[in-house]
Motif scaffolding. Structure first.
Motif, PDB file in Angstrom:
ATOM      1  N   ALA A 417       0.832  -1.210   0.000  1.00  0.00           N
ATOM      2  CA  ALA A 417       0.000   0.000   0.000  1.00  0.00           C
ATOM      3  C   ALA A 417       0.859   1.250   0.000  1.00  0.00           C
ATOM      4  CB  ALA A 417      -0.928  -0.006   1.212  1.00  0.00           C
ATOM      5  N   GLU A 418       2.058   1.197   0.595  1.00  0.00           N
ATOM      6  CA  GLU A 418       2.933   2.364   0.576  1.00  0.00           C
ATOM      7  C   GLU A 418       3.421   2.641  -0.842  1.00  0.00           C
ATOM      8  OE1 GLU A 418       6.890   4.281   2.685  1.00  0.00           O
ATOM      9  OE2 GLU A 418       6.438   2.173   3.021  1.00  0.00           O
ATOM     10  N   VAL A 419       3.742   1.579  -1.573  1.00  0.00           N
ATOM     11  CA  VAL A 419       4.165   1.760  -2.963  1.00  0.00           C
ATOM     12  C   VAL A 419       2.990   2.282  -3.791  1.00  0.00           C
ATOM     13  CG1 VAL A 419       5.205   0.650  -4.973  1.00  0.00           C
ATOM     14  CG2 VAL A 419       5.842  -0.097  -2.678  1.00  0.00           C
ATOM     15  N   ASP A 420       1.811   1.718  -3.566  1.00  0.00           N
ATOM     16  CA  ASP A 420       0.620   2.218  -4.266  1.00  0.00           C
ATOM     17  C   ASP A 420       0.467   3.726  -4.054  1.00  0.00           C
ATOM     18  OD1 ASP A 420       0.094  -0.432  -4.865  1.00  0.00           O
ATOM     19  OD2 ASP A 420      -1.538  -0.642  -3.421  1.00  0.00           O
ATOM     20  N   ALA A 421       0.586   4.155  -2.801  1.00  0.00           N
ATOM     21  CA  ALA A 421       0.406   5.576  -2.485  1.00  0.00           C
ATOM     22  C   ALA A 421       1.461   6.420  -3.177  1.00  0.00           C
ATOM     23  CB  ALA A 421       0.460   5.776  -0.972  1.00  0.00           C
ATOM     24  N   ALA A 422       2.697   5.930  -3.221  1.00  0.00           N
ATOM     25  CA  ALA A 422       3.764   6.693  -3.862  1.00  0.00           C
ATOM     26  C   ALA A 422       3.521   6.820  -5.365  1.00  0.00           C
ATOM     27  CB  ALA A 422       5.119   6.022  -3.600  1.00  0.00           C
ATOM     28  N   VAL A 423       3.063   5.755  -5.994  1.00  0.00           N
ATOM     29  CA  VAL A 423       2.805   5.805  -7.442  1.00  0.00           C
ATOM     30  C   VAL A 423       1.636   6.732  -7.740  1.00  0.00           C
ATOM     31  CG1 VAL A 423       2.218   4.443  -9.482  1.00  0.00           C
ATOM     32  CG2 VAL A 423       3.751   3.483  -7.752  1.00  0.00           C
ATOM     33  N   ARG A 424       0.608   6.704  -6.893  1.00  0.00           N
ATOM     34  CA  ARG A 424      -0.537   7.605  -7.105  1.00  0.00           C
ATOM     35  C   ARG A 424      -0.112   9.066  -7.036  1.00  0.00           C
ATOM     36  NH1 ARG A 424      -3.145   4.322  -3.017  1.00  0.00           N
ATOM     37  NH2 ARG A 424      -4.166   2.554  -4.031  1.00  0.00           N
ATOM     38  N   GLY A 425       0.975   9.339  -6.325  1.00  0.00           N
ATOM     39  CA  GLY A 425       1.460  10.703  -6.239  1.00  0.00           C
ATOM     40  C   GLY A 425       2.239  11.170  -7.446  1.00  0.00           C
ATOM     41  N   CYS A 426       2.484  10.297  -8.408  1.00  0.00           N
ATOM     42  CA  CYS A 426       3.228  10.668  -9.619  1.00  0.00           C
ATOM     43  C   CYS A 426       2.305  11.385 -10.605  1.00  0.00           C
ATOM     44  CB  CYS A 426       3.829   9.432 -10.275  1.00  0.00           C
ATOM     45  SG  CYS A 426       5.056   8.580  -9.270  1.00  0.00           S
ATOM     46  N   GLU A 452      -2.919   8.433 -17.309  1.00  0.00           N
ATOM     47  CA  GLU A 452      -2.117   8.610 -18.518  1.00  0.00           C
ATOM     48  C   GLU A 452      -1.075   7.506 -18.642  1.00  0.00           C
ATOM     49  OE1 GLU A 452      -0.350  12.470 -18.463  1.00  0.00           O
ATOM     50  OE2 GLU A 452      -2.207  13.472 -17.849  1.00  0.00           O
ATOM     51  N   PRO A 453      -0.702   7.136 -19.866  1.00  0.00           N
ATOM     52  CA  PRO A 453       0.352   6.126 -20.052  1.00  0.00           C
ATOM     53  C   PRO A 453       1.749   6.706 -19.794  1.00  0.00           C
ATOM     54  CG  PRO A 453      -0.454   6.870 -22.176  1.00  0.00           C
ATOM     55  CD  PRO A 453      -1.327   7.538 -21.144  1.00  0.00           C
ATOM     56  N   VAL A 454       2.052   6.948 -18.518  1.00  0.00           N
ATOM     57  CA  VAL A 454       3.320   7.575 -18.143  1.00  0.00           C
ATOM     58  C   VAL A 454       4.479   6.609 -18.417  1.00  0.00           C
ATOM     59  CG1 VAL A 454       4.573   8.692 -16.262  1.00  0.00           C
ATOM     60  CG2 VAL A 454       2.065   8.796 -16.329  1.00  0.00           C
ATOM     61  N   PRO A 455       5.561   7.056 -19.032  1.00  0.00           N
ATOM     62  CA  PRO A 455       6.706   6.170 -19.279  1.00  0.00           C
ATOM     63  C   PRO A 455       7.274   5.594 -17.983  1.00  0.00           C
ATOM     64  CG  PRO A 455       6.913   8.188 -20.559  1.00  0.00           C
ATOM     65  CD  PRO A 455       5.763   8.390 -19.627  1.00  0.00           C
ATOM     66  N   ALA A 456       7.693   4.349 -18.059  1.00  0.00           N
ATOM     67  CA  ALA A 456       8.209   3.665 -16.878  1.00  0.00           C
ATOM     68  C   ALA A 456       9.412   4.396 -16.289  1.00  0.00           C
ATOM     69  CB  ALA A 456       8.579   2.226 -17.238  1.00  0.00           C
ATOM     70  N   ALA A 457      10.287   4.901 -17.146  1.00  0.00           N
ATOM     71  CA  ALA A 457      11.485   5.590 -16.651  1.00  0.00           C
ATOM     72  C   ALA A 457      11.110   6.825 -15.839  1.00  0.00           C
ATOM     73  CB  ALA A 457      12.392   5.976 -17.822  1.00  0.00           C
ATOM     74  N   ARG A 458      10.050   7.521 -16.257  1.00  0.00           N
ATOM     75  CA  ARG A 458       9.627   8.713 -15.515  1.00  0.00           C
ATOM     76  C   ARG A 458       9.053   8.324 -14.153  1.00  0.00           C
ATOM     77  NH1 ARG A 458       5.125  12.277 -18.212  1.00  0.00           N
ATOM     78  NH2 ARG A 458       6.643  12.168 -19.930  1.00  0.00           N
ATOM     79  N   LEU A 459       8.262   7.248 -14.125  1.00  0.00           N
ATOM     80  CA  LEU A 459       7.714   6.798 -12.850  1.00  0.00           C
ATOM     81  C   LEU A 459       8.825   6.379 -11.897  1.00  0.00           C
ATOM     82  CD1 LEU A 459       4.647   4.679 -14.044  1.00  0.00           C
ATOM     83  CD2 LEU A 459       4.596   6.904 -12.903  1.00  0.00           C
ATOM     84  N   ALA A 460       9.786   5.626 -12.397  1.00  0.00           N
ATOM     85  CA  ALA A 460      10.892   5.187 -11.542  1.00  0.00           C
ATOM     86  C   ALA A 460      11.661   6.385 -10.998  1.00  0.00           C
ATOM     87  CB  ALA A 460      11.813   4.258 -12.325  1.00  0.00           C
ATOM     88  N   ARG A 461      11.858   7.395 -11.828  1.00  0.00           N
ATOM     89  CA  ARG A 461      12.572   8.596 -11.390  1.00  0.00           C
ATOM     90  C   ARG A 461      11.797   9.312 -10.279  1.00  0.00           C
ATOM     91  NH1 ARG A 461      13.119  10.640 -15.991  1.00  0.00           N
ATOM     92  NH2 ARG A 461      11.404  12.137 -15.978  1.00  0.00           N
ATOM     93  N   GLU A 462      10.502   9.413 -10.425  1.00  0.00           N
ATOM     94  CA  GLU A 462       9.679  10.054  -9.396  1.00  0.00           C
ATOM     95  C   GLU A 462       9.726   9.258  -8.085  1.00  0.00           C
ATOM     96  OE1 GLU A 462       7.823  12.815  -9.441  1.00  0.00           O
ATOM     97  OE2 GLU A 462       8.020  13.402 -11.550  1.00  0.00           O
ATOM     98  N   LEU A 463       9.673   7.937  -8.183  1.00  0.00           N
ATOM     99  CA  LEU A 463       9.627   7.106  -6.985  1.00  0.00           C
ATOM    100  C   LEU A 463      10.946   7.101  -6.239  1.00  0.00           C
ATOM    101  CD1 LEU A 463       7.530   4.078  -8.279  1.00  0.00           C
ATOM    102  CD2 LEU A 463       6.762   6.006  -6.886  1.00  0.00           C
ATOM    103  N   ARG A 464      12.046   7.284  -6.956  1.00  0.00           N
ATOM    104  CA  ARG A 464      13.343   7.310  -6.281  1.00  0.00           C
ATOM    105  C   ARG A 464      13.456   8.474  -5.297  1.00  0.00           C
ATOM    106  NH1 ARG A 464      15.480   4.870 -11.088  1.00  0.00           N
ATOM    107  NH2 ARG A 464      15.619   6.895 -12.144  1.00  0.00           N
ATOM    108  N   ALA A 465      12.588   9.458  -5.447  1.00  0.00           N
ATOM    109  CA  ALA A 465      12.611  10.605  -4.535  1.00  0.00           C
ATOM    110  C   ALA A 465      11.898  10.322  -3.215  1.00  0.00           C
ATOM    111  CB  ALA A 465      11.980  11.832  -5.198  1.00  0.00           C
ATOM    112  N   VAL A 466      11.122   9.226  -3.163  1.00  0.00           N
ATOM    113  CA  VAL A 466      10.316   8.981  -1.966  1.00  0.00           C
ATOM    114  C   VAL A 466      10.448   7.567  -1.405  1.00  0.00           C
ATOM    115  CG1 VAL A 466       8.608  10.757  -2.457  1.00  0.00           C
ATOM    116  CG2 VAL A 466       8.290   8.475  -3.416  1.00  0.00           C
ATOM    117  N   LEU A 467      10.992   6.623  -2.181  1.00  0.00           N
ATOM    118  CA  LEU A 467      11.090   5.239  -1.728  1.00  0.00           C
ATOM    119  C   LEU A 467      12.545   4.788  -1.691  1.00  0.00           C
ATOM    120  CD1 LEU A 467       8.203   3.507  -3.749  1.00  0.00           C
ATOM    121  CD2 LEU A 467       8.172   4.165  -1.337  1.00  0.00           C
ATOM    122  N   PRO A 468      12.892   3.875  -0.772  1.00  0.00           N
ATOM    123  CA  PRO A 468      14.243   3.302  -0.790  1.00  0.00           C
ATOM    124  C   PRO A 468      14.513   2.578  -2.103  1.00  0.00           C
ATOM    125  CG  PRO A 468      13.107   2.768   1.260  1.00  0.00           C
ATOM    126  CD  PRO A 468      12.078   3.373   0.345  1.00  0.00           C
ATOM    127  N   ALA A 469      15.755   2.574  -2.529  1.00  0.00           N
ATOM    128  CA  ALA A 469      16.109   1.986  -3.820  1.00  0.00           C
ATOM    129  C   ALA A 469      15.711   0.526  -3.918  1.00  0.00           C
ATOM    130  CB  ALA A 469      17.606   2.146  -4.061  1.00  0.00           C
TER     131      ALA A 469
END
Length: 504
Positions: A417-426, A452-469
């Motif tokens: 659920a934490e990952v879900d919440a982080a992705v929803r914030g993208c 929107e069909p957001v590119p995977a690389a953009r999502l990963a970049r956004e998530l690196r700002a809030v989730l451990p690697a």
């Protein structure tokens, strides 16, 4: 101060003052040197503050200067909050604020993280461990060195570790000196560690299993040897060069050593003890490791952070198991066990594992997080682990899987659920569902998202700002809508089946 966690280091100091306490990066510190540095740092920090803080953050990697930093935090008598320099600054800021950290002790690895924290608005006094860094904000003053660690009470909080939270923010777990006293007392009775032993230190300092490494080794007057990342290219060579006798890691490390050719028969003859925790351990992996370390006793350890490092153990003797996994084992003496069915009813044979006892923490830093995890029964406070187990003959427990949406990724516990919440914030994402699928001896995360069909690389970049690697999802799948089960809920099983790798 037998009840104090740092008392274990003092015990090792009495046994091994001139012997190496830690080896890292080609250098080392003796027990006496580490003790004196920790007293210097602790005294300098306390002298610079108007009052003793409730909590001290230790922002440190695994270089040589990390260890006096951590020990200094304990010597102040304050609660220590280990912080990982590689974590996103926004996440570290949440931990600092939640735990009431009023000052930081930082090591050589922390400069980039400090700059990022400053950009996040974190403005705390910072003391650098001696290591050639620029003049610290808090000066290190020899005349301010403590003569001895500050006394603590058994009920005082020794350290706070953070676990993944379903609300999208990490949950703080306070562990007392009394919790650790019971834990290490049991370990002292079980194991024969001594000054001649050399322990690996594979875990980051914000991972609770690192506390096992440090204070089992230091309590015995033994040495910690920190394997650098390149050591995994030839782990048998590292173990031989350092005379390592005690290994501890997540089971995922077995697959890594295997891929680099390190699991050759009898390739690791110096090992006396091999411990694994943080993930389910397969009998196949255990067998391969044991063949490479034939003189080693192998144990599978189990325990959530809320139960102080590990709370159950199984000594594996080469036996197979019905599900191919090494058993969870027997819960430590002094603890009560309940197995609960889906409706909360008790079962004698199978159910969600719930544990009460002296290793159980009082609850989370934020009492609001306790709901659904802690409960009272028979006059005792129990913790719901979320792990489904079966009671085998003899009373040992067999791990069957999770009852909730929590998984272990390379030993790191994460709420889906934490990952879900982080992705929803993208930007561009409307909704998200994360599933875990088997991969390379562990699991990997796959995200399905709408909007929107957001590119995977953009999502990963956004998530690196809030989730451990370690818990950044590996794959991202855009869907128009989620499949629903007959109850009109999102069908996670169907999504997991779609994400699963093809059968070999």
């Amino acid at each position: 101060m037998d009840h104090a966690l740092y008392g274990r280091f003092l015990r090792g100091l009495a046994k091994s003052a001139e012997r190496p306490a830690v080896l890292a990066g080609g250098s080392g510190l003796s027990y006496q040197e580490l003790h004196e540095r920790a007293l210097l740092l602790a005294g300098s920090l306390l002298a610079a503050l108007p009052a003793r803080p409730a909590a001290v953050g230790v922002l440190a990697g695994k270089g040589l200067t990390a260890y006096p930093s951590l020990l200094a935090g304990l010597y102040t008598g304050c609660t220590v909050v280990p912080l990982q320099p590689g974590f996103p600054a926004a996440r570290t800021r949440q931990m600092i604020e939640a735990s009431g950290v009023a000052a930081l002790v930082a090591d050589d690895d922390a400069l980039p993280a400090l700059a990022a924290l400053h950009a996040e608005g974190v403005d705390l006094p910072v003391l650098f461990a001696p290591g050639g860094q620029p003049q610290p904000a808090v000066p290190v003053l020899v005349r301010r060195a403590l003569g001895a660690p500050v006394p603590v009470r058994a009920e005082d909080t020794a350290y706070v570790l953070f676990t993944s939270g379903s609300t999208g923010r990490p949950k703080g777990v306070p562990v007392t000196h009394a919790n650790t006293r019971h834990y290490f007392g049991l370990l002292d009775e079980r194991y024969d560690f001594g000054p001649e032993d050399v322990f690996t230190q594979n875990f980051d300092l914000n991972f609770d299993c690192a506390v096992f490494d440090l204070f089992c080794a230091w309590g015995a007057g033994a040495t910690l040897a920190v394997p650098p990342p390149q050591a995994y290219r030839d782990m048998p060579r590292f173990l031989a060069e350092h005379g390592v006798t005690v290994w501890f890691s997540t089971p995922s490390a077995i697959a890594l050593v295997r891929r680099t050719g390190g699991l050759r028969p009898a390739a690791m003859p110096s090992l006396r003890w091999s411990f694994f925790a943080g993930e389910a351990l397969s009998c196949r992996d255990a067998g391969d490791w044991r063949a490479a370390a034939p003189e080693s006793v192998l144990e599978n350890l189990y325990g959530p952070t809320e139960l102080t490092i590990t709370v159950a153990v199984h000594r594996w003797a080469g036996e197979d198991a019905p599900n191919g996994m090494v058993p969870t084992g027997a819960v430590h003496p002094g603890h009560a066990v309940l197995l609960l069915g889906p409706g909360g009813e008790e079962s004698a044979t199978e159910g969600e594992l719930c544990i009460a006892g002296p290793q159980l923490t009082a609850g989370y830093l934020d009492p609001a997080d306790d709901a659904g995890r802690f409960f009272e029964r028979y006059g005792r406070r129990f913790y719901r682990t979320g792990d489904r187990v079966r009671r085998a003959a003899g009373g040992e427990l067999l791990y069957l899987g999770r009852d909730d949406a929590q998984v272990q990724v390379l030993g790191v516990r994460v709420e889906l659920a934490e990952v879900d919440a982080a992705v929803r914030g993208c930007p561009g994402v409307q909704d998200a569902v994360t599933v875990a699928v088997p991969a390379r001896g562990s699991v990997e995360l796959v995200v399905f998202h709408t909007g929107e069909p957001v590119p995977a690389a953009r999502l990963a970049r956004e998530l690196r700002a809030v989730l451990p690697a370690a818990v950044i999802p590996r794959r991202y799948c855009h869907v128009a809508e989620f499949p629903l089960n007959p109850n009109r809920k999102i069908d996670r099983k169907q999504l997991a089946a779609q994400a699963a790798p093809p059968a070999e």
